[in-house]
Design a protein around this motif. Structure first.
Motif, PDB file in Angstrom:
ATOM      1  N   UNK A 138      50.474  58.900  43.345  1.00  0.00           N
ATOM      2  CA  UNK A 138      49.996  57.561  42.957  1.00  0.00           C
ATOM      3  C   UNK A 138      48.957  56.996  43.919  1.00  0.00           C
ATOM      4  N   UNK A 139      48.094  57.872  44.415  1.00  0.00           N
ATOM      5  CA  UNK A 139      47.035  57.437  45.315  1.00  0.00           C
ATOM      6  C   UNK A 139      45.729  57.231  44.544  1.00  0.00           C
ATOM      7  N   UNK A 140      44.853  56.455  45.130  1.00  0.00           N
ATOM      8  CA  UNK A 140      43.514  56.260  44.576  1.00  0.00           C
ATOM      9  C   UNK A 140      42.567  57.261  45.226  1.00  0.00           C
ATOM     10  N   UNK A 166      49.024  62.837  34.969  1.00  0.00           N
ATOM     11  CA  UNK A 166      48.334  62.557  36.225  1.00  0.00           C
ATOM     12  C   UNK A 166      49.306  62.190  37.334  1.00  0.00           C
ATOM     13  N   UNK A 167      49.044  62.707  38.538  1.00  0.00           N
ATOM     14  CA  UNK A 167      49.766  62.314  39.753  1.00  0.00           C
ATOM     15  C   UNK A 167      49.057  61.141  40.432  1.00  0.00           C
ATOM     16  N   UNK A 168      47.717  61.158  40.546  1.00  0.00           N
ATOM     17  CA  UNK A 168      47.018  60.023  41.165  1.00  0.00           C
ATOM     18  C   UNK A 168      47.080  58.768  40.308  1.00  0.00           C
ATOM     19  N   UNK A 169      46.966  57.626  40.965  1.00  0.00           N
ATOM     20  CA  UNK A 169      46.903  56.358  40.239  1.00  0.00           C
ATOM     21  C   UNK A 169      45.534  56.171  39.594  1.00  0.00           C
ATOM     22  N   UNK A 170      44.497  56.639  40.286  1.00  0.00           N
ATOM     23  CA  UNK A 170      43.137  56.450  39.775  1.00  0.00           C
ATOM     24  C   UNK A 170      42.176  57.370  40.499  1.00  0.00           C
ATOM     25  N   UNK A 175      41.559  66.416  38.430  1.00  0.00           N
ATOM     26  CA  UNK A 175      42.188  65.545  39.417  1.00  0.00           C
ATOM     27  C   UNK A 175      43.662  65.270  39.132  1.00  0.00           C
ATOM     28  N   UNK A 176      44.188  65.728  38.022  1.00  0.00           N
ATOM     29  CA  UNK A 176      45.508  65.267  37.602  1.00  0.00           C
ATOM     30  C   UNK A 176      46.625  65.676  38.564  1.00  0.00           C
ATOM     31  N   UNK A 177      46.404  66.691  39.413  1.00  0.00           N
ATOM     32  CA  UNK A 177      47.410  67.097  40.390  1.00  0.00           C
ATOM     33  C   UNK A 177      47.094  66.593  41.799  1.00  0.00           C
ATOM     34  N   UNK A 178      46.091  65.756  41.923  1.00  0.00           N
ATOM     35  CA  UNK A 178      45.638  65.333  43.236  1.00  0.00           C
ATOM     36  C   UNK A 178      46.685  64.578  44.050  1.00  0.00           C
ATOM     37  N   UNK A 179      46.810  64.958  45.323  1.00  0.00           N
ATOM     38  CA  UNK A 179      47.725  64.280  46.250  1.00  0.00           C
ATOM     39  C   UNK A 179      47.052  64.170  47.615  1.00  0.00           C
ATOM     40  N   UNK A 180      47.522  63.200  48.382  1.00  0.00           N
ATOM     41  CA  UNK A 180      47.034  63.082  49.763  1.00  0.00           C
ATOM     42  C   UNK A 180      47.994  62.219  50.565  1.00  0.00           C
TER      43      UNK A 180
END
Length: 532
Positions: free
Chosen positions: A29-31, A248-252, A527-532
């Motif tokens: 849920x990161x931007x 999606x994992x990211x918020x945006x 980007x749907x699997x993006x994490x940080x």
């Protein structure tokens, strides 16, 4: 039956920027922020052409198929499918619970126009989307990807009605596509924006404005289009109503226009941007070790002729100018082939041999120049070569070859422009010659060679040849090395273009970022699997 999905460029041409997933919920849920060199002018997937337009399209839409982080094409809107024994008839069973995300702006627009959109994704959405992509008035840049569909070329050329296209819904959730010829890359084509669904009723409500603003688009992907700031940024947001397999994992994700390559690269290094594509890797060489960089050799820096210019239409003149250029004096890394090594055929990377080209031959250059001056009725000629600052030395070296070996009858001038002015001059055909980065939006050599066909929107050299168009048409029917070599050699021996050297597109990812990956071509960033 073809049950195992073909992976395009499986070994050498799939580039993965994907790191092991983290189970820590704090990474979700990161931007995210991504740098792009130019902003989209629309969000219509059928006519997406730039990296930015395609990058957003593959994240806000789901096609029949989608690549996973390993580069394997996975069923997306398709639940199951089969292929006839001759490889010509594809039957797709679609999931019956997929739907479009209709934003509040779109809902208001639909209500104002008196529409009634239920939002269901059905087979007809793909029939309409593919039909739009084939129609000549759509001018879909990636038409070549779906040109194997029965009667697609006839419809595209205006010789047949769209009703003849080999695409039909045999049930609400059953799609049948018949091909003119077997195409090993057809499943890949169905994963690309040109093949995405389009709701017929909503499209008609927009009355020619489809995809121009948030209210004129409805999407079915893991993200939806949230906000657009003209020529500055685009924001896509997690689709909470999404019920597909690629949530999606990211918020945006926000896409920011940054044309200064060095500045953008530094911001990735500092973490201001999480990732970005850059036209060259040179600006990334001195960045910190925190940045991961992958490169694609997909740019042919070439000397191009403006063949809408009367003088440059003369074959003797072009041959004389080319045969006088000693490439070893122009660049440290000269190439023979026009097609960069990134582009391949029939699902794999392969070298396209150079069968014929104009050799460096001073006597031949002088003979052709004398003949050209006679044919054009002139005694001398001034030729202007455009370039950006990075290639000023390259152009000066070319002019030096002419001055040394041809003499005062030919005057070469160098005009150095910033990128914006350079592109304007090229777009308006206001040039004699230029050093230009030739690259295609698809990773197939057919798409690259199609850059020189009449009617192609990216035909910056304004080349027009019935013979060459016929060769490319044959290549589309049978994508083998021999046919590709014929096309490439035609361009080289007729001095349509002179390849100088190959450059890379570079993709940089900041430290601590995982899950972002791309495959096939530089626009397919997920980007749907993006994490940080």
């Amino acid at each position: 039956m073809l049950k195992k999905i073909i992976s395009v460029f499986m070994v050498l041409c799939i580039v993965i920027l994907c790191f092991s997933a983290c189970s820590d919920k704090d990474t979700a849920n990161k931007a995210f922020a991504c740098a792009v060199t130019e902003m989209p002018v629309h969000f219509d997937p059928q006519i997406a052409s730039t990296v930015g337009e395609k990058m957003i399209a593959v994240n806000i839409f789901d096609g029949l198929f989608k690549p996973d982080e390993n580069g394997t094409l996975q069923n997306c809107v398709v639940k199951d499918y089969s292929v006839s024994d001759d490889g010509l008839v594809y039957t797709f069973k679609l999931f019956d619970n997929m739907s479009y995300y209709i934003s509040e702006k779109a809902k208001k627009f639909i209500k104002e126009r008196g529409g009634n959109i239920d939002g269901k994704i059905t087979a007809d959405d793909f029939v309409f989307g593919l039909t739009r992509a084939v129609l000549p008035e759509t001018a879909a840049p990636d038409f070549e990807l779906i040109s194997a569909i029965k009667n697609a070329e006839a419809v595209h050329s205006g010789q047949a009605d769209s009703s003849a296209l080999g695409v039909r819904a045999t049930g609400e959730y059953t799609l049948e596509i018949t091909l003119e010829r077997a195409d090993i890359n057809f499943i890949y084509a169905l994963s690309q924006p040109v093949s995405y669904p389009c709701d017929r009723e909503f499209f008609e409500l927009t009355a020619g404005r489809y995809g121009l603003e948030e209210k004129y688009i409805i999407t079915n992907g893991a993200f939806y289009l949230s906000s657009v700031t003209a020529d500055t940024s685009v924001r896509i947001v997690k689709n909470s109503e999404y019920n597909g397999q690629f949530a999606a994992v990211p918020a945006s994700v926000s896409f920011y226009r940054n044309t200064d390559i060095t500045d953008a690269a530094k911001k990735v290094d500092k973490g201001t941007y999480d990732c970005g594509f850059f036209a060259t890797s040179e600006s990334l060489d001195k960045l910190g070790r925190s940045v991961s960089v992958k490169e694609l050799p997909n740019i042919s820096q070439s000397l191009i002729f403006n063949m809408s210019n009367k003088n440059m239409q003369n074959l003797s003149l072009r041959t004389g100018l080319v045969s006088c250029i000693d490439l070893s004096a122009v660049t440290d890394t000269p190439v023979d082939a026009l097609i960069p090594p990134y582009y391949g055929l029939v699902g794999e990377r392969m070298d396209i041999p150079v069968q014929d080209k104009i050799p460096y031959d001073i006597e031949n250059a002088r003979t052709n120049m004398v003949q050209a001056f006679k044919e054009l009725g002139i005694d001398s000629l001034t030729v202007e070569i455009l370039c950006t600052e990075d290639y000023e030395d390259t152009v000066k070296a070319i002019v030096n070859c002419w001055q040394r070996d041809i003499g005062v009858e030919l005057n070469g001038t160098v005009t150095v422009l910033d990128k914006e002015d350079f592109e304007k001059r090229i777009a308006s055909a206001d040039f004699d010659m230029a050093v230009y980065p030739l690259t295609a939006d698809s990773n197939n050599a057919v798409s690259f060679l199609s850059l020189f066909t009449e009617g192609n929107a990216n035909n910056v050299v304004h080349h027009s040849s019935e013979e060459y168009d016929r060769l490319v048409s044959e290549l589309r029917k049978l994508s083998d090395v021999q046919n590709a070599a014929y096309c490439q050699s035609y361009l080289l021996k007729n001095a349509v273009v002179l390849p100088l050297f190959t450059e890379n597109t570079a993709f940089a990812v900041a430290d601590g970022v995982s899950g972002i990956y791309f495959y096939g071509d530089s626009a397919n960033v997920y980007f749907y699997k993006g994490q940080k």
